[in-house]
Design a protein around this motif. Structure first.
Motif, PDB file in Angstrom:
ATOM      1  N   ASP A 174      26.325  -0.408   6.619  1.00 52.64           N
ATOM      2  CA  ASP A 174      26.286  -1.264   5.420  1.00 52.64           C
ATOM      3  C   ASP A 174      25.833  -0.506   4.167  1.00 52.64           C
ATOM      4  O   ASP A 174      25.631  -1.109   3.118  1.00 52.64           O
ATOM      5  N   GLY A 175      25.666   0.846   4.284  1.00 51.43           N
ATOM      6  CA  GLY A 175      25.310   1.640   3.111  1.00 51.43           C
ATOM      7  C   GLY A 175      23.821   1.815   2.894  1.00 51.43           C
ATOM      8  O   GLY A 175      23.397   2.563   2.010  1.00 51.43           O
ATOM      9  N   LYS A 176      23.011   1.118   3.694  1.00 48.35           N
ATOM     10  CA  LYS A 176      21.569   1.379   3.623  1.00 48.35           C
ATOM     11  C   LYS A 176      21.274   2.765   4.195  1.00 48.35           C
ATOM     12  O   LYS A 176      22.010   3.261   5.061  1.00 48.35           O
ATOM     13  N   ALA A 177      20.179   3.372   3.738  1.00 52.18           N
ATOM     14  CA  ALA A 177      19.749   4.644   4.314  1.00 52.18           C
ATOM     15  C   ALA A 177      18.408   4.456   5.004  1.00 52.18           C
ATOM     16  O   ALA A 177      17.588   3.627   4.584  1.00 52.18           O
ATOM     17  N   VAL A 178      18.220   5.187   6.095  1.00 55.86           N
ATOM     18  CA  VAL A 178      16.960   5.152   6.843  1.00 55.86           C
ATOM     19  C   VAL A 178      16.365   6.553   6.851  1.00 55.86           C
ATOM     20  O   VAL A 178      17.037   7.516   7.240  1.00 55.86           O
ATOM     21  N   PHE A 179      15.131   6.656   6.396  1.00 53.33           N
ATOM     22  CA  PHE A 179      14.409   7.927   6.355  1.00 53.33           C
ATOM     23  C   PHE A 179      13.312   7.900   7.415  1.00 53.33           C
ATOM     24  O   PHE A 179      12.762   6.837   7.727  1.00 53.33           O
ATOM     25  N   ARG A 180      12.972   9.084   7.931  1.00 54.45           N
ATOM     26  CA  ARG A 180      11.965   9.193   8.986  1.00 54.45           C
ATOM     27  C   ARG A 180      11.028  10.342   8.633  1.00 54.45           C
ATOM     28  O   ARG A 180      11.481  11.445   8.308  1.00 54.45           O
ATOM     29  N   VAL A 181       9.727  10.072   8.682  1.00 53.67           N
ATOM     30  CA  VAL A 181       8.734  11.088   8.320  1.00 53.67           C
ATOM     31  C   VAL A 181       7.599  11.037   9.339  1.00 53.67           C
ATOM     32  O   VAL A 181       7.045   9.968   9.610  1.00 53.67           O
ATOM     33  N   ASN A 182       7.272  12.194   9.899  1.00 50.93           N
ATOM     34  CA  ASN A 182       6.166  12.299  10.840  1.00 50.93           C
ATOM     35  C   ASN A 182       4.898  12.630  10.065  1.00 50.93           C
ATOM     36  O   ASN A 182       4.708  13.770   9.641  1.00 50.93           O
ATOM     37  N   ALA A 183       4.043  11.646   9.869  1.00 52.38           N
ATOM     38  CA  ALA A 183       2.874  11.829   9.001  1.00 52.38           C
ATOM     39  C   ALA A 183       1.731  10.931   9.457  1.00 52.38           C
ATOM     40  O   ALA A 183       1.345   9.992   8.768  1.00 52.38           O
ATOM     41  N   PRO A 184       1.162  11.231  10.632  1.00 52.38           N
ATOM     42  CA  PRO A 184       0.120  10.346  11.171  1.00 52.38           C
ATOM     43  C   PRO A 184      -1.113  10.231  10.279  1.00 52.38           C
ATOM     44  O   PRO A 184      -1.793   9.200  10.294  1.00 52.38           O
ATOM     45  N   GLN A 185      -1.403  11.298   9.497  1.00 51.00           N
ATOM     46  CA  GLN A 185      -2.634  11.270   8.703  1.00 51.00           C
ATOM     47  C   GLN A 185      -2.439  10.725   7.292  1.00 51.00           C
ATOM     48  O   GLN A 185      -3.401  10.617   6.537  1.00 51.00           O
ATOM     49  N   ALA A 186      -1.199  10.432   6.914  1.00 47.40           N
ATOM     50  CA  ALA A 186      -0.974   9.959   5.546  1.00 47.40           C
ATOM     51  C   ALA A 186      -1.326   8.477   5.432  1.00 47.40           C
ATOM     52  O   ALA A 186      -1.170   7.705   6.377  1.00 47.40           O
ATOM     53  N   ASP A 187      -1.804   8.093   4.262  1.00 46.32           N
ATOM     54  CA  ASP A 187      -2.120   6.683   4.010  1.00 46.32           C
ATOM     55  C   ASP A 187      -0.895   5.909   3.544  1.00 46.32           C
ATOM     56  O   ASP A 187      -0.800   4.701   3.739  1.00 46.32           O
ATOM     57  N   LYS A 188       0.024   6.613   2.879  1.00 45.30           N
ATOM     58  CA  LYS A 188       1.178   5.910   2.321  1.00 45.30           C
ATOM     59  C   LYS A 188       2.357   6.874   2.206  1.00 45.30           C
ATOM     60  O   LYS A 188       2.215   7.983   1.688  1.00 45.30           O
ATOM     61  N   ILE A 189       3.487   6.446   2.706  1.00 47.61           N
ATOM     62  CA  ILE A 189       4.728   7.235   2.592  1.00 47.61           C
ATOM     63  C   ILE A 189       5.757   6.358   1.882  1.00 47.61           C
ATOM     64  O   ILE A 189       5.965   5.196   2.258  1.00 47.61           O
ATOM     65  N   GLN A 190       6.386   6.936   0.854  1.00 50.75           N
ATOM     66  CA  GLN A 190       7.434   6.208   0.124  1.00 50.75           C
ATOM     67  C   GLN A 190       8.635   7.127  -0.109  1.00 50.75           C
ATOM     68  O   GLN A 190       8.504   8.356  -0.059  1.00 50.75           O
ATOM     69  N   ILE A 191       9.766   6.530  -0.368  1.00 53.59           N
ATOM     70  CA  ILE A 191      10.955   7.258  -0.804  1.00 53.59           C
ATOM     71  C   ILE A 191      11.277   6.766  -2.209  1.00 53.59           C
ATOM     72  O   ILE A 191      11.381   5.557  -2.443  1.00 53.59           O
ATOM     73  N   ASP A 192      11.419   7.722  -3.132  1.00 56.25           N
ATOM     74  CA  ASP A 192      11.727   7.381  -4.519  1.00 56.25           C
ATOM     75  C   ASP A 192      13.182   7.742  -4.807  1.00 56.25           C
ATOM     76  O   ASP A 192      13.550   8.909  -4.891  1.00 56.25           O
ATOM     77  N   LEU A 193      13.998   6.707  -4.920  1.00 58.84           N
ATOM     78  CA  LEU A 193      15.431   6.872  -5.224  1.00 58.84           C
ATOM     79  C   LEU A 193      15.744   6.232  -6.574  1.00 58.84           C
ATOM     80  O   LEU A 193      16.805   5.623  -6.765  1.00 58.84           O
ATOM     81  N   GLY A 194      14.787   6.383  -7.506  1.00 59.75           N
ATOM     82  CA  GLY A 194      14.864   5.582  -8.723  1.00 59.75           C
ATOM     83  C   GLY A 194      14.073   4.309  -8.454  1.00 59.75           C
ATOM     84  O   GLY A 194      13.087   4.017  -9.099  1.00 59.75           O
ATOM     85  N   LYS A 195      14.445   3.565  -7.452  1.00 60.32           N
ATOM     86  CA  LYS A 195      13.619   2.486  -6.897  1.00 60.32           C
ATOM     87  C   LYS A 195      12.713   3.093  -5.826  1.00 60.32           C
ATOM     88  O   LYS A 195      13.130   3.979  -5.072  1.00 60.32           O
ATOM     89  N   LEU A 196      11.483   2.582  -5.762  1.00 60.64           N
ATOM     90  CA  LEU A 196      10.498   3.094  -4.816  1.00 60.64           C
ATOM     91  C   LEU A 196      10.476   2.205  -3.565  1.00 60.64           C
ATOM     92  O   LEU A 196      10.287   0.993  -3.662  1.00 60.64           O
ATOM     93  N   TYR A 197      10.710   2.837  -2.390  1.00 59.72           N
ATOM     94  CA  TYR A 197      10.705   2.092  -1.125  1.00 59.72           C
ATOM     95  C   TYR A 197       9.485   2.487  -0.293  1.00 59.72           C
ATOM     96  O   TYR A 197       9.262   3.676  -0.069  1.00 59.72           O
ATOM     97  N   ASP A 198       8.744   1.499   0.191  1.00 64.69           N
ATOM     98  CA  ASP A 198       7.574   1.781   1.031  1.00 64.69           C
ATOM     99  C   ASP A 198       7.986   1.974   2.480  1.00 64.69           C
ATOM    100  O   ASP A 198       8.874   1.286   2.988  1.00 64.69           O
ATOM    101  N   GLY A 199       7.295   2.909   3.165  1.00 67.76           N
ATOM    102  CA  GLY A 199       7.533   3.134   4.586  1.00 67.76           C
ATOM    103  C   GLY A 199       6.625   2.288   5.464  1.00 67.76           C
ATOM    104  O   GLY A 199       5.608   1.758   5.018  1.00 67.76           O
ATOM    105  N   GLN A 200       7.043   2.155   6.721  1.00 63.45           N
ATOM    106  CA  GLN A 200       6.253   1.454   7.739  1.00 63.45           C
ATOM    107  C   GLN A 200       5.902   2.462   8.828  1.00 63.45           C
ATOM    108  O   GLN A 200       6.778   3.153   9.344  1.00 63.45           O
ATOM    109  N   LYS A 201       4.641   2.481   9.234  1.00 65.51           N
ATOM    110  CA  LYS A 201       4.179   3.461  10.217  1.00 65.51           C
ATOM    111  C   LYS A 201       4.119   2.835  11.600  1.00 65.51           C
ATOM    112  O   LYS A 201       3.648   1.708  11.761  1.00 65.51           O
TER     113      LYS A 201
END
Lengths: 369, 369
Positions: free
Chosen positions: A28-55
């Motif tokens: 459907d054109g959505k993109a899914v990003f994956r980041v291994n970051a157990p110690q991070a408090d917040k992971i986001q993807i900035d594509l102009g719009k900012l998307y929050d990650g779920q851990k």
């Protein structure tokens, strides 16, 4: 039993590093990003719009976007507020640094796909600039058959990147070689060289790049005083303005406008893609109402016939979702009202490479004919 | 009054993005990194050794290293445990991703500095591999004058990157074009093409790269079955084994050893830089005592004279601080003890590009003479 991760559909983005599964583009054109970051408090993807990650409980963050427009989008991985490139992505010089990007395929569009046709070369060459006092690099596309065509000479398209980019833009993001190979194979463009300089030019002490008159002028000096003589000395190119085109996107569109229209004895073909000159974002301090083309190019409105005589192709393009579109259309209407011949195209998309790839594909078919 | 930041001496690293002030290299060889990350809990720089950063009251982190060895070092910025590339640095494909790096100048060493000598081109070319079933890319250095030398033919050096790298390694990190331009200008190397393929080759379903026999064999098939015919069809190169060399670093040194010495009818020149084949780190499951060259290259020890007859140059190099050095020296001694002619050089440095640049500089002067 499949884990949530295994169950994710879609295809790896073509801009991923070799073998990388993420980011993925879903049907459907959505993109899914994956980041291994157990110690991070917040992971986001900035594509102009900012998307929050779920851990998840293993410290893996997943980010799912809205459906993305087809084409090439720079993005940042944001780790606890720090914008960096994503280790999962190839990097591209844009936004003033090596940036991640996701290239979303456009269904049914294959003019920038490598095909089994004769291929030219993209060459990388160093030259010394008397303007900057430094060694600089330039990419040069030579068309299929160049090496075996004896003394045959070719016309040359000079093409410029946008602000925050450099000579790698058209060589890599723009897919210039593939677009030209395909057009030439189809007989839609004549075999030509495409020269891809670095448009960030400054004298020692100046700031490189930008839309101001000094930056535009110094770029023109570099192009006409250093780059063109270097190319004409080292490659088999045809002389004469009718065999030269200058074009560019955004800041580079401004450079093509200034340098091309001020030097119609050098360039009979000028292509201006999505330029901020004509208003909208991207030109600090100038909106559409502030741009007076006559002040930049004397005679362009008051003596349009002299430009029509000297120019074979004057071309303007813009994205249909680009904030610049209304100002650009207004300017094209003004030009036509004053009798200036100008080709105009718009393409779906914003201020993005998909529009510029299509602009090159369009412009390259119009010139040197 | 100067702030602490203004007072820092040194020079911006040559590997920084254009105009970037950090990382800086201090007169004593230490490097200073700067990261704006007010919300991060911990910032580190990983240069093999992990250095912790110190945060000021504005959220700017500064990291100062020990004095660094001259040469090119990959590094990671570590933000709250996540290893990423530093937005301040150019990126280079290494360690399996686009990595930051810092290139520390070596006093008095300028063989890889751009000079005012005739320059060749680095060309980028796409070709279709029947092995992988995909389009792949290859870089080709053509020497100064290639375009204007009529029907003249040139010898060819094929050169391979290491594990976790790709064809960009020798084109960018290795500075192949600059090294060859300078050597040719000094009359120390003969004009040659240098072909820089991607050594990560796999059939569909295989894992690309690696030191195992299957990976080594499939690379050899790609080089001899696809790449050499492609080059010999499209460029003016001399036929015959005496006009071909194969070389590489680390994993690529293993590929040169396997492919070159198993095909002395194709290559009369073989250069093996810092290969993990001979023990030390880098070859899973194999140490120096486990490597039996005779099992890989039948006759290499028992019939060395036949190799001496077919080979013009067989060359091995390694860094003096590379864990592989003792195993490498022992193997060279074994070869010589068995009557095999082998050139050997070592250079200061570890398992790093500075050693490989010097190896190319050395090897290129020995071949095709």
């Amino acid at each position: 039993m499949l884990s949530a991760q295994d169950a994710i559909e879609g295809i790896p983005a073509p801009t991923n590093i070799a073998g990388g599964s993420y980011p993925r583009i879903l049907p459907d054109g959505k993109a899914v990003f994956r980041v291994n970051a157990p110690q991070a408090d917040k992971i986001q993807i900035d594509l102009g719009k900012l998307y929050d990650g779920q851990k998840d409980d293993k410290g893996i963050w997943m980010v799912t976007t809205d459906p993305l427009e087809p084409g090439f989008h720079y993005y940042s991985l944001v780790i606890d507020g720090v914008r960096v490139s994503d280790p999962a992505s190839e990097t591209f010089y844009g936004t003033g640094r090596m940036s991640s990007a996701i290239d979303v395929p456009e269904p049914g569009v294959d003019f920038y796909t490598i095909k089994d046709v004769p291929h030219g070369d993209i060459r990388h060459k160093n030259y010394f600039s008397k303007i900057t006092g430094t060694w600089r690099s330039v990419y040069i596309y030579t068309p299929p058959g160049y090496d075996n065509s004896g003394s045959e000479q070719y016309p040359v398209l000079y093409i410029q990147h946008g602000g925050g980019e450099d000579e790698r833009g058209w060589a890599i993001q723009g897919k210039t070689d593939i677009i030209l190979d395909n057009l030439i194979a189809e007989g839609k463009a004549v075999p030509m060289l495409v020269v891809i300089p670095n448009g960030n030019v400054s004298r020692p002490g100046m700031t490189a790049g930008g839309y101001n008159d000094e930056a535009m002028a110094v770029f023109g000096e570099e192009l006409i005083g250093n780059i063109i003589p270097f190319i004409e000395k080292n490659y088999r190119v045809k002389p004469g303005s009718e065999n030269r085109a200058v074009s560019g996107l955004s800041m580079g569109g401004g450079q093509a406008f200034y340098t091309g229209l001020r030097n119609t004895d050098v360039f009979a073909n000028v292509g201006v893609f999505s330029t901020g000159l004509f208003g909208g974002i991207g030109r600090p301090g100038a909106g559409d109402s502030a741009f007076d083309p006559e002040s930049v190019i004397p005679g362009i409105l008051t003596n349009s016939e002299s430009f029509n005589k000297k120019l074979d192709v004057f071309y303007i393009s813009v994205g249909e979702q680009d904030p610049r579109i209304e100002a650009t259309k207004k300017l094209v209407a003004t030009f036509r009202d004053k009798g200036l011949e100008v080709g105009f195209s718009s393409f779906p998309g914003g201020h993005e490479w998909q529009v510029w790839r299509k602009s090159l594909h369009d412009f390259a078919q119009r010139i040197f004919k």
